[in-house]
Design a protein around this motif. Structure first.
Motif, PDB file in Angstrom:
ATOM      1  N   ASP A  33       3.312  -5.836  10.195  1.00 49.90           N
ATOM      2  CA  ASP A  33       2.830  -5.054   9.057  1.00 49.90           C
ATOM      3  C   ASP A  33       3.335  -5.625   7.742  1.00 49.90           C
ATOM      4  OD1 ASP A  33       1.381  -2.544  10.193  1.00 49.90           O
ATOM      5  OD2 ASP A  33       3.169  -2.732  11.424  1.00 49.90           O
ATOM      6  N   PHE A  34       4.559  -6.142   7.737  1.00 47.22           N
ATOM      7  CA  PHE A  34       5.061  -6.779   6.524  1.00 47.22           C
ATOM      8  C   PHE A  34       4.214  -7.995   6.162  1.00 47.22           C
ATOM      9  CE2 PHE A  34       9.214  -4.568   6.255  1.00 47.22           C
ATOM     10  CZ  PHE A  34       9.271  -4.440   4.880  1.00 47.22           C
ATOM     11  N   CYS A  35       3.809  -8.783   7.162  1.00 47.52           N
ATOM     12  CA  CYS A  35       2.962  -9.953   6.900  1.00 47.52           C
ATOM     13  C   CYS A  35       1.653  -9.546   6.231  1.00 47.52           C
ATOM     14  CB  CYS A  35       2.681 -10.706   8.200  1.00 47.52           C
ATOM     15  SG  CYS A  35       4.100 -11.567   8.916  1.00 47.52           S
ATOM     16  N   VAL A  36       1.075  -8.433   6.693  1.00 45.73           N
ATOM     17  CA  VAL A  36      -0.187  -7.954   6.121  1.00 45.73           C
ATOM     18  C   VAL A  36       0.039  -7.387   4.725  1.00 45.73           C
ATOM     19  CG1 VAL A  36      -2.074  -6.300   6.391  1.00 45.73           C
ATOM     20  CG2 VAL A  36      -1.179  -7.498   8.397  1.00 45.73           C
ATOM     21  N   TRP A  37       1.063  -6.545   4.601  1.00 46.01           N
ATOM     22  CA  TRP A  37       1.290  -5.864   3.324  1.00 46.01           C
ATOM     23  C   TRP A  37       1.668  -6.841   2.216  1.00 46.01           C
ATOM     24  CZ3 TRP A  37       6.147  -5.370   0.781  1.00 46.01           C
ATOM     25  CH2 TRP A  37       6.098  -4.620  -0.397  1.00 46.01           C
ATOM     26  N   VAL A  38       2.520  -7.805   2.496  1.00 47.99           N
ATOM     27  CA  VAL A  38       2.947  -8.748   1.454  1.00 47.99           C
ATOM     28  C   VAL A  38       1.750  -9.493   0.896  1.00 47.99           C
ATOM     29  CG1 VAL A  38       4.190 -10.913   1.068  1.00 47.99           C
ATOM     30  CG2 VAL A  38       5.331  -9.020   2.219  1.00 47.99           C
ATOM     31  N   GLN A  39       0.821  -9.893   1.763  1.00 54.18           N
ATOM     32  CA  GLN A  39      -0.356 -10.618   1.289  1.00 54.18           C
ATOM     33  C   GLN A  39      -1.313  -9.718   0.507  1.00 54.18           C
ATOM     34  OE1 GLN A  39      -2.159 -13.574   4.095  1.00 54.18           O
ATOM     35  NE2 GLN A  39      -0.691 -12.714   5.539  1.00 54.18           N
ATOM     36  N   ALA A  40      -1.558  -8.516   1.045  1.00 56.52           N
ATOM     37  CA  ALA A  40      -2.611  -7.667   0.489  1.00 56.52           C
ATOM     38  C   ALA A  40      -2.104  -6.665  -0.538  1.00 56.52           C
ATOM     39  CB  ALA A  40      -3.321  -6.917   1.622  1.00 56.52           C
ATOM     40  N   GLY A  41      -0.814  -6.304  -0.483  1.00 55.17           N
ATOM     41  CA  GLY A  41      -0.353  -5.219  -1.330  1.00 55.17           C
ATOM     42  C   GLY A  41       0.803  -5.520  -2.253  1.00 55.17           C
ATOM     43  N   HIS A 100      -2.839  -0.190   4.614  1.00 50.70           N
ATOM     44  CA  HIS A 100      -1.618   0.600   4.559  1.00 50.70           C
ATOM     45  C   HIS A 100      -1.691   1.583   3.390  1.00 50.70           C
ATOM     46  CE1 HIS A 100      -0.013  -3.012   6.796  1.00 50.70           C
ATOM     47  NE2 HIS A 100       0.306  -2.024   7.579  1.00 50.70           N
ATOM     48  N   LEU A 101      -1.655   2.865   3.717  1.00 53.50           N
ATOM     49  CA  LEU A 101      -1.675   3.902   2.699  1.00 53.50           C
ATOM     50  C   LEU A 101      -0.260   4.412   2.504  1.00 53.50           C
ATOM     51  CD1 LEU A 101      -4.801   5.795   3.998  1.00 53.50           C
ATOM     52  CD2 LEU A 101      -4.698   4.250   2.068  1.00 53.50           C
TER      53      LEU A 101
END
Length: 462
Positions: free
Chosen positions: A404-412, A263-264
């Motif tokens: 996308d929230f699941c991915v972003w919270v973990q990675a970002g 996510h950019l």
């Protein structure tokens, strides 16, 4: 290719990755280690993990396959012995692409200089014109299949089409093209949801909330709140438990099925995601508290109705935000209050139990979840995603928001920022006047009516 089940753990000197790949030939395993990147290929499985720090293959590194269990265990040595590798339990973060790093220093070193003849310049120009974008992709394939990404400019608000974007970072469109033929009860934008401008979405949302607001329902719940007080007093085991969050096998499998995305975003977009997370967790807290952690068939409807980003495609911020610095994540009380007001209003207008005190208790739950960090928040998001994925209509909100929230919270997401927000949310006071429905007058009227009824009962008993 199939992404296999895997888990990672560490010792002081090494990182151990266990990969479940049954019924394969160990001789066909291909393992590649490049700085922080571990790539494993054994047909039909493919796994690429990006560790937080570099690892190396040396004499202490091993790869062992057990045909009886189907597990391939890879032990790699840490480049810096004793270095701690954080977040090895956040599988989506390990699976995320390695961030692009531009080359350091000049890419060309001039050893000598001389004037080029005109025909040489022309030859170079013709050669440059013959290059295509395909060459860049070929080079990217050699360099781990990654291309440098840039954030598209959003400076202009001029639109050449009626199509509008929505969802996580405004990346999605077309998901409501056939909304007229579906039973989407929470859609507040009608059949023109795909073309509704952003400002119009908020106007319609507020109008719909005002239309659904029921003074008598609120006063009745205020007067007879015995059961609501029981809901408020209930203790959430996830928030009272001081043990570290350890994901279940089901949760690990859910994380493996998440999309592989990078996510950019600019800083303003990232701030908005933290605010939108408040609304998501508030809806989850309300449903969890009112069902005593036992979701019902109405839970999906409740959660979707309480999140304005779902029902009206209207996420925060709800007030203009001016950034003062390059790392400005110091959220003001005004920003947080305006975000919570949207959740408070919806909790008082739509679901069964409509209580300001219950909304306040849900705010405390959200604050506690933020303080516990992204591991618990990830668990909550996965629970929301699971409920949405199993609904015939509302699954689209999982696709355009929750995945996308699941991915972003973990990675970002940053645990430090989440903790800071949690502390502020815990201390925050959301005034009843900010809701806009004169709650104090209704409560006073209800109390006076109760007093008069009590006096009348006393007189009749005499």
């Amino acid at each position: 290719m199939i992404t296999p089940r895997f888990s990672c753990k560490q010792t002081d000197d090494s990182v151990v990755t266990s990969i479940y790949c049954p019924s394969v030939r160990a001789a066909d395993v291909e393992i590649s280690v490049d700085d922080t990147l571990l790539t494993v290929h054994i047909n039909p499985y493919f796994l690429r993990l990006n560790f937080p720090h570099p690892v190396v293959e040396d004499d202490n590194s091993t790869a062992q396959y057990s045909p009886s269990t189907g597990y391939l265990t890879i032990t790699l040595t840490k480049e810096v012995k004793g270095q701690y590798f954080p977040d090895l339990d956040l599988l989506a973060k390990l699976l995320a692409p390695r961030p692009f790093q531009p080359p350091r220093g000049p890419a060309i070193q001039v050893l000598a200089s001389q004037s080029a003849p005109e025909d040489g310049i022309a030859e170079i120009s013709r050669h440059a014109d013959s290059l295509s974008l395909e060459d860049e992709f070929v080079q990217a394939a050699k360099d781990d299949w990654q291309l440098p990404q840039t954030i598209p400019s959003t400076e202009s608000e001029f639109h050449t089409t009626t199509k509008r974007y929505y969802g996580f970072l405004d990346m999605y469109t077309g998901y409501f093209a056939h909304v007229a033929h579906t039973e989407n009860e929470i859609n507040e934008l009608g059949n023109d949801v795909e073309t509704c401008p952003v400002k119009e979405r908020r106007t319609r949302r507020l109008a719909h909330e005002d239309a659904k607001w029921d003074e008598e329902h609120y006063m009745a719940d205020y007067a007879d709140d015995e059961y609501i007080q029981e809901l408020i007093a209930w203790q959430d085991p996830d928030l009272t438990n001081t043990a570290e969050v350890i994901y279940t096998e089901v949760e690990n499998m859910a994380m493996l099925r998440l999309p592989r995305k990078e996510h950019l975003m600019n800083m303003l977009q990232e701030r908005n995601l933290y605010l939108a997370l408040i609304n998501l967790l508030f809806a989850h807290a309300y449903d969890k508290r009112t069902t005593l952690n036992d979701p019902t068939v109405e839970s999906v409807w409740t959660i979707c109705n309480l999140v304005a980003a779902f029902s009206a495609l209207d996420p925060p911020p709800y007030i203009p935000v001016a950034l003062s610095g390059a790392t400005d994540f110091d959220f003001t009380d005004t920003e947080l209050t305006s975000t919570l007001v949207a959740s408070y209003r919806r909790s008082l207008a739509f679901p069964l139990y409509r209580s300001y005190l219950l909304a306040e208790r849900c705010r405390k739950d959200v604050a506690a979840a933020f303080c516990k960090g992204k591991r618990l928040i990830t668990r909550y998001l996965l629970a929301i995603k699971n409920m949405l994925d199993h609904h015939d209509v509302y699954y689209i909100y999982s696709k355009i928001w929750v995945e996308d929230f699941c991915v972003w919270v973990q990675a970002g997401a940053s645990d430090a920022i989440l903790k800071q927000m949690g502390d502020k949310l815990d201390r925050l006071i959301v005034p009843k006047s900010a809701i806009g429905w004169d709650l104090e007058r209704l409560e006073e009227t209800t109390r006076l009516a109760g007093d008069r009824e009590g006096d009348s009962d006393d007189e009749s008993s005499e």
